[in-house]
Design an enzyme around this catalytic site. Structure first.
Site, PDB file in Angstrom:
ATOM      1  CG  HIS A  17      -6.979  -7.246  -6.788  1.00  0.00           C
ATOM      2  ND1 HIS A  17      -6.915  -7.512  -5.347  1.00  0.00           N
ATOM      3  CD2 HIS A  17      -5.979  -6.810  -6.957  1.00  0.00           C
ATOM      4  CE1 HIS A  17      -6.501  -6.275  -5.059  1.00  0.00           C
ATOM      5  NE2 HIS A  17      -5.638  -5.897  -5.434  1.00  0.00           N
ATOM      6  CE  LYS A  41       1.346  -1.481   3.810  1.00  0.00           C
ATOM      7  NZ  LYS A  41       1.013  -1.833   2.305  1.00  0.00           N
ATOM      8  NE  ARG A  90      -6.035   1.010  -8.400  1.00  0.00           N
ATOM      9  CZ  ARG A  90      -5.775   1.034  -6.911  1.00  0.00           C
ATOM     10  NH1 ARG A  90      -6.854   0.298  -6.265  1.00  0.00           N
ATOM     11  NH2 ARG A  90      -4.865   1.300  -6.562  1.00  0.00           N
ATOM     12  CB  SER A 128      -7.080  -3.619  -1.129  1.00  0.00           C
ATOM     13  OG  SER A 128      -6.551  -4.958  -1.819  1.00  0.00           O
TER      14      SER A 128
END
Ligand code: PNS
Length: 158
Positions: A17, A41, A90, A128
């Site tokens: 990031h 969430k 990515r 993450s």
């Protein structure tokens, strides 16, 4: 003046990031790193912690601001009067979902463009979730996260 939003969950922020933030801040006059605060969430790190970590690591970049939003990204962009969204890409595996989100956002507001920035190959495997899995199992995450936030992440798993 070119302005863009780099949105994400940043749960937690990784070196991947940070790499996108650094590169985007070079090509934009102003960059807002916007953290999604999704009440539906449960995140691992509270919104305040995620914002604090991002503020710490972006201190050296005066044209980078950290903020958070709830609800639709496109509404947040409209509210901020920003018409560029930057997303990191990515691997091919990211593409399908990101492509769908970009098209949905285009449908919701065609004036707002999504620009994709390819990851630095050094971080193409990094996410993450990978950071959290390694940290939870007691592995070394020092090469995966910015040093300024390393202890904040590790302390979550003490
Ligand atoms: O880091 P992430 O989890 O890949 O980021 C995804 C994020 C937060 C950018 C995206 O899910 C988002 O903005 N969600 C808010 C709701 C929204 O606008 N969804 C797009 C239309 S379906």
């Amino acid at each position: 003046m070119s302005k863009a939003i780099y949105p994400g969950s940043f749960d937690p922020v990784t070196k991947g990031h940070l790499d996108v933030i650094m590169r985007s801040s070079k090509i934009m006059d102003h960059l807002i790193v916007a953290v999604l605060d999704n009440p539906r969430k449960v995140a691992t790190f509270e919104i305040e912690k995620r914002v604090e970590m991002l503020k710490l690591i972006t201190e050296p970049y005066p044209n980078v601001e950290v903020d958070y939003y709830q609800g639709l990204l496109i509404e947040y962009a409209q509210q901020k009067k920003i018409d560029i969204i930057i997303k990191g890409l990515r691997a091919i595996s990211d593409f399908e979902f990101e492509f769908q989100m970009a098209l949905v956002n285009q449908k919701l507001n065609p004036a707002i463009e999504t620009l994709f920035m390819m990851t630095n190959s050094k971080y193409s495997y990094l996410s993450s979730s990978i950071v959290k899995e390694i940290a939870a199992l007691g592995g070394d995450i020092s090469s995966l996260v910015p040093s300024e936030v390393h202890s904040m992440i590790v302390s979550k798993y003490d």
